[in-house]
Design an enzyme around this catalytic site. Sequence first.
Site, short mmCIF file in Angstrom:
data_model
loop_
_atom_site.label_atom_id
_atom_site.label_comp_id
_atom_site.label_asym_id
_atom_site.label_seq_id
_atom_site.Cartn_x
_atom_site.Cartn_y
_atom_site.Cartn_z
NE ARG A 124 -4.13 -1.99 1.76
CZ ARG A 124 -4.16 -3.00 2.62
NH1 ARG A 124 -3.35 -3.00 3.66
NH2 ARG A 124 -4.98 -4.00 2.44
CE LYS A 146 0.48 13.85 -15.00
NZ LYS A 146 0.24 14.36 -16.37
CD GLU A 188 8.76 15.56 -22.86
OE1 GLU A 188 8.09 16.56 -22.56
OE2 GLU A 188 8.25 14.43 -23.10
CE LYS A 230 6.54 16.99 -14.40
NZ LYS A 230 6.61 15.78 -15.18
CD GLU A 240 -2.65 16.61 -16.52
OE1 GLU A 240 -1.56 16.09 -16.25
OE2 GLU A 240 -3.28 16.39 -17.55
NE ARG A 244 1.77 16.94 -13.46
CZ ARG A 244 2.33 16.12 -12.62
NH1 ARG A 244 1.97 16.12 -11.35
NH2 ARG A 244 3.26 15.26 -12.99
CG ASN A 248 -0.20 16.57 -20.86
OD1 ASN A 248 0.71 15.76 -20.73
ND2 ASN A 248 -1.17 16.71 -19.98
CG HIS A 251 2.63 15.26 -24.27
ND1 HIS A 251 3.46 16.35 -24.39
CD2 HIS A 251 3.32 14.38 -23.51
CE1 HIS A 251 4.58 16.13 -23.71
NE2 HIS A 251 4.52 14.94 -23.18
CG HIS A 255 -0.53 9.59 -26.61
ND1 HIS A 255 -1.51 8.62 -26.63
CD2 HIS A 255 0.29 9.29 -25.58
CE1 HIS A 255 -1.28 7.77 -25.66
NE2 HIS A 255 -0.19 8.15 -25.01
CG HIS A 269 7.31 10.19 -24.86
ND1 HIS A 269 5.94 10.18 -25.03
CD2 HIS A 269 7.57 11.19 -23.98
CE1 HIS A 269 5.40 11.12 -24.26
NE2 HIS A 269 6.37 11.75 -23.62
P1 NAD Z 1 13.70 4.84 -21.51
O1 NAD Z 1 13.58 4.74 -20.06
O2 NAD Z 1 13.18 3.71 -22.34
O3 NAD Z 1 15.23 5.09 -21.87
C1 NAD Z 1 15.60 5.16 -23.24
C2 NAD Z 1 16.73 4.16 -23.55
O4 NAD Z 1 17.95 4.71 -23.05
C3 NAD Z 1 16.57 2.79 -22.91
O5 NAD Z 1 16.99 1.83 -23.84
C4 NAD Z 1 17.55 2.82 -21.73
O6 NAD Z 1 18.06 1.55 -21.43
C5 NAD Z 1 18.62 3.73 -22.25
N1 NAD Z 1 19.35 4.50 -21.25
C6 NAD Z 1 18.88 5.09 -20.12
N2 NAD Z 1 19.82 5.81 -19.53
C7 NAD Z 1 20.93 5.66 -20.28
C8 NAD Z 1 22.25 6.18 -20.21
N3 NAD Z 1 22.59 7.03 -19.25
N4 NAD Z 1 23.14 5.82 -21.16
C9 NAD Z 1 22.79 4.99 -22.17
N5 NAD Z 1 21.57 4.49 -22.32
C10 NAD Z 1 20.65 4.82 -21.38
O7 NAD Z 1 13.00 6.15 -22.11
P2 NAD Z 1 12.88 7.66 -21.63
O8 NAD Z 1 12.87 8.45 -22.87
O9 NAD Z 1 13.81 8.00 -20.56
O10 NAD Z 1 11.42 7.69 -20.97
C11 NAD Z 1 10.27 7.43 -21.74
C12 NAD Z 1 9.17 7.01 -20.82
O11 NAD Z 1 8.92 8.07 -19.90
C13 NAD Z 1 7.87 6.72 -21.52
O12 NAD Z 1 7.34 5.51 -21.00
C14 NAD Z 1 6.98 7.88 -21.13
O13 NAD Z 1 5.62 7.53 -21.06
C15 NAD Z 1 7.52 8.23 -19.77
N6 NAD Z 1 7.26 9.62 -19.36
C16 NAD Z 1 6.74 9.81 -18.12
C17 NAD Z 1 6.53 11.09 -17.66
C18 NAD Z 1 6.00 11.30 -16.27
O14 NAD Z 1 5.67 12.45 -15.92
N7 NAD Z 1 5.95 10.27 -15.45
C19 NAD Z 1 6.84 12.19 -18.46
C20 NAD Z 1 7.39 11.97 -19.71
C21 NAD Z 1 7.60 10.66 -20.16
N1 GLY Z 2 4.69 14.98 -18.29
C1 GLY Z 2 3.48 15.63 -17.93
C2 GLY Z 2 3.30 15.78 -16.45
O1 GLY Z 2 4.11 15.38 -15.66
O2 GLY Z 2 2.31 16.31 -16.05
#
Ligand code: NAD
Ligand code: GLY
Length: 371
Positions: A124, A146, A188, A230, A240, A244, A248, A251, A255, A269
């Site tokens: 939990r 998030k 971003e 942020k 949101e 907030r 997006n 997005h 998306h 992404h």
């Molecule tokens: P990811 O986590 O898949 O990383 C991208 C690639 O880079 C992966 O293959 C990983 O293994 C590699 N990698 C990571 N760090 C590395 C490093 N230092 N050196 C070499 N390789 C490295 O992708 P991302 O772009 O970091 O994140 C995308 C995800 O984030 C999506 O799922 C998206 O929905 C999510 N997201 C969430 C929020 C939120 O507010 N929670 C906001 C934006 C995106």
């Molecule tokens: N990436 C959008 C948010 O965190 O609200």
Amino acid sequence: MSQHRIVKVALDGRAYEVWIGVGMLAKAGAALLDVIPRRRTVVVTDETVARLHGETVRAGLEDAGISAEFIVLPPGEQTKSFDGLADLCDRLLAAQLDRGDVITALGGGVIGDLTGFAAAIYKRGIDFVQIPTTLLAQVDSSVGGKTAIDTPRGKNLIGAFHQPRRVLADLDALSTLPLRELKAGYAEVLKYGLLGDLAFFEGLEHDSDRLLAMDHDVLAKAVERSVAMKAEIVAEDEREAGRRALLNLGHTFGHALEAETGFGDALLHGEAVGAGMALAFRFSASEGICLDVDAQRAVRAIDAAGLPTQLAQVREEHFSVERLIDHMRQDKKAESGSVTLVLPRRIGETFVEKGVSSERLERFLRSEGAV
Ligand code: NAD
Ligand code: GLY
């Protein structure tokens, strides 16, 4: 402790700090000791990050007397799934973490989102910290709480708000990041300028080459400004209910493009966000909401970073208008099946437009080459 700047996320009772600097993976223990008082953590990471940075982080934690057990998951978006979550929860249970323990997420947005969600539901709710290793994760996904997994019906549809106890954004971690991933994260960064800070955007126009060449001064300032924006927005509107949603920008269009290209390597992404922001600016201009010159300037900045700005750059084959609009209707911001868009009035000023009709979108998407 290595040199770092601190941005505070001011949430009542759950306030935390984002530390931005260099050399922090190697000093992870000293940087986290006060939030991991039991001196034991489980580090969740992926195979790529484990290989590149795992030992540095382990040694950094151990230097401060924090013992670390590693859970290493396959890299890639498919890990952010129900199966991935079940596997992670099982391994956390096997590690016998209890509610007073703290989980460490070490990786990009995939690891951060999945680990954060597991932390939100494990017994939990248990504390976690984020050590983001992609630019995207440092400026966006590690901050704001998030957390989510994907389902076959769409991305991030199952999740929770769960804030980390601390975020360590070490610019050194980015030195191993492929340029394509760095550029995707830069989308971003540009987003923050485009959505709410003209002066920041102008700085990026000037310095994007240096940033993408990993100039630490430029990068540190850009990460700090992005995180500060942020943090300020999240502190005002954690769930949101209003402002907030501006985060997006790009997005909803983005998306839909990700959904059509299979949420994978074909379109990252951040690349989808780049293309989506270009579309949002041109949509705004086509409706007379922002000036053409502003839209052209925004698109130039996205293009200058090597990010896609046109549908034809995303995929040779034509996109279907109907399918794109269908995806946009399923966006989490959609209300009663009508599309919500974040639209610019000018660079640095955006607003939420609800009830965007299919007719308006169809006219626009056809003008962009969708059929
Ligand atoms: P990811 O986590 O898949 O990383 C991208 C690639 O880079 C992966 O293959 C990983 O293994 C590699 N990698 C990571 N760090 C590395 C490093 N230092 N050196 C070499 N390789 C490295 O992708 P991302 O772009 O970091 O994140 C995308 C995800 O984030 C999506 O799922 C998206 O929905 C999510 N997201 C969430 C929020 C939120 O507010 N929670 C906001 C934006 C995106
Ligand atoms: N990436 C959008 C948010 O965190 O609200």
